[in-house]
Design a protein around this motif. Structure first.
Motif, mmCIF file in Angstrom:
data_model
loop_
_atom_site.group_PDB
_atom_site.id
_atom_site.type_symbol
_atom_site.label_atom_id
_atom_site.label_comp_id
_atom_site.label_asym_id
_atom_site.label_seq_id
_atom_site.Cartn_x
_atom_site.Cartn_y
_atom_site.Cartn_z
ATOM 1 N N LEU A 14 0.827 -1.207 0.000
ATOM 2 C CA LEU A 14 0.000 0.000 0.000
ATOM 3 C C LEU A 14 0.856 1.250 0.000
ATOM 4 N N TYR A 15 1.920 1.246 0.809
ATOM 5 C CA TYR A 15 2.764 2.425 0.952
ATOM 6 C C TYR A 15 3.947 2.438 0.002
ATOM 7 N N SER A 16 4.286 1.285 -0.580
ATOM 8 C CA SER A 16 5.467 1.210 -1.440
ATOM 9 C C SER A 16 5.148 1.379 -2.915
ATOM 10 N N GLY A 17 3.914 1.065 -3.310
ATOM 11 C CA GLY A 17 3.506 1.241 -4.692
ATOM 12 C C GLY A 17 4.384 0.502 -5.684
ATOM 13 N N ASP A 18 4.713 1.173 -6.801
ATOM 14 C CA ASP A 18 5.483 0.533 -7.866
ATOM 15 C C ASP A 18 6.896 0.176 -7.438
ATOM 16 N N THR A 19 7.425 0.865 -6.431
ATOM 17 C CA THR A 19 8.768 0.540 -5.943
ATOM 18 C C THR A 19 8.827 -0.915 -5.492
ATOM 19 N N LEU A 20 7.694 -1.438 -5.031
ATOM 20 C CA LEU A 20 7.603 -2.846 -4.635
ATOM 21 C C LEU A 20 7.006 -3.702 -5.746
ATOM 22 N N MET A 21 5.905 -3.253 -6.322
ATOM 23 C CA MET A 21 5.136 -4.094 -7.233
ATOM 24 C C MET A 21 5.903 -4.421 -8.516
ATOM 25 N N VAL A 22 6.678 -3.482 -9.044
ATOM 26 C CA VAL A 22 7.395 -3.738 -10.302
ATOM 27 C C VAL A 22 8.439 -4.847 -10.138
ATOM 28 N N PRO A 23 9.367 -4.750 -9.158
ATOM 29 C CA PRO A 23 10.331 -5.858 -9.013
ATOM 30 C C PRO A 23 9.677 -7.165 -8.569
ATOM 31 N N LEU A 24 8.635 -7.078 -7.758
ATOM 32 C CA LEU A 24 7.933 -8.289 -7.322
ATOM 33 C C LEU A 24 7.393 -9.057 -8.522
ATOM 34 N N LYS A 25 6.727 -8.363 -9.429
ATOM 35 C CA LYS A 25 6.137 -9.033 -10.590
ATOM 36 C C LYS A 25 7.217 -9.531 -11.553
ATOM 37 N N LYS A 26 8.377 -8.886 -11.535
ATOM 38 C CA LYS A 26 9.496 -9.371 -12.345
ATOM 39 C C LYS A 26 10.041 -10.673 -11.778
ATOM 40 N N TYR A 27 10.226 -10.701 -10.454
ATOM 41 C CA TYR A 27 10.846 -11.867 -9.820
ATOM 42 C C TYR A 27 9.896 -13.047 -9.676
ATOM 43 N N ILE A 28 8.599 -12.805 -9.669
ATOM 44 C CA ILE A 28 7.649 -13.902 -9.437
ATOM 45 C C ILE A 28 7.803 -14.985 -10.507
ATOM 46 N N LYS A 29 8.283 -14.617 -11.674
ATOM 47 C CA LYS A 29 8.447 -15.575 -12.766
ATOM 48 C C LYS A 29 9.525 -16.615 -12.471
ATOM 49 N N ARG A 30 10.366 -16.327 -11.469
ATOM 50 C CA ARG A 30 11.395 -17.297 -11.068
ATOM 51 C C ARG A 30 10.842 -18.359 -10.122
ATOM 52 N N PHE A 31 9.649 -18.088 -9.554
ATOM 53 C CA PHE A 31 9.165 -18.935 -8.460
ATOM 54 C C PHE A 31 7.789 -19.552 -8.708
ATOM 55 N N ALA A 32 7.237 -19.359 -9.894
ATOM 56 C CA ALA A 32 5.927 -19.958 -10.202
ATOM 57 C C ALA A 32 5.841 -20.252 -11.691
ATOM 58 N N TRP A 33 5.033 -21.225 -12.052
ATOM 59 C CA TRP A 33 4.815 -21.557 -13.454
ATOM 60 C C TRP A 33 4.042 -20.436 -14.145
ATOM 61 N N PRO A 34 4.240 -20.277 -15.450
ATOM 62 C CA PRO A 34 3.469 -19.272 -16.203
ATOM 63 C C PRO A 34 1.954 -19.484 -16.069
ATOM 64 N N GLU A 35 1.545 -20.757 -16.018
ATOM 65 C CA GLU A 35 0.113 -21.044 -15.887
ATOM 66 C C GLU A 35 -0.455 -20.475 -14.587
ATOM 67 N N MET A 36 0.419 -20.317 -13.595
ATOM 68 C CA MET A 36 -0.006 -19.775 -12.305
ATOM 69 C C MET A 36 -0.026 -18.249 -12.331
ATOM 70 N N TYR A 37 1.148 -17.624 -12.633
ATOM 71 C CA TYR A 37 1.203 -16.166 -12.502
ATOM 72 C C TYR A 37 0.454 -15.436 -13.617
ATOM 73 N N GLU A 38 0.299 -16.065 -14.791
ATOM 74 C CA GLU A 38 -0.444 -15.405 -15.865
ATOM 75 C C GLU A 38 -1.943 -15.391 -15.602
ATOM 76 N N ASN A 39 -2.398 -16.260 -14.708
ATOM 77 C CA ASN A 39 -3.823 -16.326 -14.388
ATOM 78 C C ASN A 39 -4.123 -15.871 -12.968
ATOM 79 N N CYS A 40 -3.191 -15.115 -12.395
ATOM 80 C CA CYS A 40 -3.367 -14.622 -11.022
ATOM 81 C C CYS A 40 -3.036 -13.135 -10.987
ATOM 82 N N GLU A 41 -3.973 -12.348 -10.537
ATOM 83 C CA GLU A 41 -3.732 -10.917 -10.365
ATOM 84 C C GLU A 41 -3.033 -10.689 -9.023
ATOM 85 N N ILE A 42 -1.935 -9.938 -9.029
ATOM 86 C CA ILE A 42 -1.281 -9.522 -7.790
ATOM 87 C C ILE A 42 -1.556 -8.036 -7.630
#
Length: 339
Positions: free
Chosen positions: A286-314
């Motif tokens: 809530l307080y970090s905004g894109d400073t958190l969300m942008v790298p988080l969404k970049k790194y999530i691809k290292r830890f979940a299958w595409p079928e998971m993160y492409e069908n899940c809104e963060i």
């Protein structure tokens, strides 16, 4: 300010009855009164802390509850039920707060019984993460979804899970303690006593401790020169390190990036386990905004299958500062609906 919200069908009660909500946290207890449609009439807070004594705090809770009711022109006779959102671990069937990593003096506290005796009404009890997912499901970013994960992302990290439209509590009521998934067996010690927990890398208290350890015995470390820290290690926490990273301090950028990677690792485990439709992040996002969300969404691809993160809104919490006011309210509304 009153917060008018749309609630799910099936939980409306007699409009002349009201709900009290209690949101217990490591630094405060939020107390609120709402009508049966989810409109907050008034709320207040009591400060707590690591040294707070539950019996003493309870006396303050009684005083503030009476004050709030008087302010809105109600009495206890107008209250239909109350809900408590508590830090975990908790004993849900018996309404007891078990020893908490972030509230060391709150050991085996029968908070549900205390409030029932004081209020004389039904009191429903659950952990803060379950309360958070109920708030977002009833009123916020989880509306209309069947599979929702909410992460508290504050002092610690807890998870609340809605699966196929049902709150998942587990055999002993401890389901959702995702903050204590081990993500590194050689990681730092967590407040729960284990090592390498998700929370030990990304929880608010844990991050502050890690930052203080970095500057320990190093009075010339750049972190101590960050604006707002002013040479005092006790002032090092998430907001300060985030602002320093945003301002380009190399050491802060490295620390923040590593923390975002660990956050993605923890969330990736949840994503692979639960396959949720939406993951809602609390205070930190809530307080970090894109400073958190942008790298988080970049790194999530290292830890979940595409079928998971492409069908899940963060996404971030939709309720923001109102989530604490509504946490206990949502617990009570779900309890009444379930009953």
């Amino acid at each position: 300010m009153p917060c008018k919200l749309k609630v799910k069908k099936g939980i409306r009660m007699d409009d002349k009855k009201y709900i009290l909500g209690y949101d217990i946290g490591g630094t405060k207890i939020a107390i609120s009164i709402a009508d049966s449609l989810g409109k907050i009439l008034d709320s207040d807070r009591i400060k707590t802390g690591e040294d707070s004594i539950p019996e003493q705090v309870m006396e303050d809770v009684k005083k503030i509850t009476a004050k709030i009711l008087q302010k809105v022109g109600l009495s206890l006779e107008d209250v239909r039920a109350a809900g408590i959102a508590s830090p975990g671990p908790i004993d849900v069937p018996n309404g007891i707060m078990l020893p908490s990593p972030n509230m060391p003096n709150w050991k085996n506290v029968p908070i549900k019984k205390w409030l029932e005796e004081f209020l004389g009404v039904d009191v429903f009890f659950d952990n803060d993460a379950n309360a958070g997912v109920l708030v977002e499901w009833f009123f916020g970013a989880g509306r209309g979804k069947k599979d929702v994960l909410y992460l508290t992302m504050s002092t610690g990290i807890g998870g609340g899970i809605i699966s196929n439209g049902v709150l998942i509590q587990g055999h002993t009521g401890q389901a959702g303690e995702v903050g204590h998934n081990i993500i590194d067996i050689n990681g730092p010690e967590c407040g729960c006593g284990m090592k390498g927990c998700f929370e030990a890398f990304c929880g608010g208290n844990a991050v502050s401790k890690r930052l203080r350890k970095i500057v320990e015995n190093n009075p010339n470390h750049p972190f101590l020169a960050i604006e707002g820290v002013d040479g005092n290690p006790e002032n090092l926490s998430y907001p300060e390190i985030r602002k320093a990273a945003e301002n380009g301090l190399p050491e802060a950028i490295r620390f923040w990036d590593e923390t975002c990677m660990r956050l993605a690792q923890g969330i990736g485990i949840c994503m692979m386990t639960l396959n949720p439709e939406v993951i809602i992040l609390g205070t930190l996002a809530l307080y970090s905004g894109d400073t958190l969300m942008v790298p988080l969404k970049k790194y999530i691809k290292r830890f979940a299958w595409p079928e998971m993160y492409e069908n899940c809104e963060i996404t971030k919490s939709e309720l923001g500062k109102h989530i604490g006011e509504l946490a206990g309210i949502a617990v009570a509304l779900y309890g009444l609906r379930d009953r």
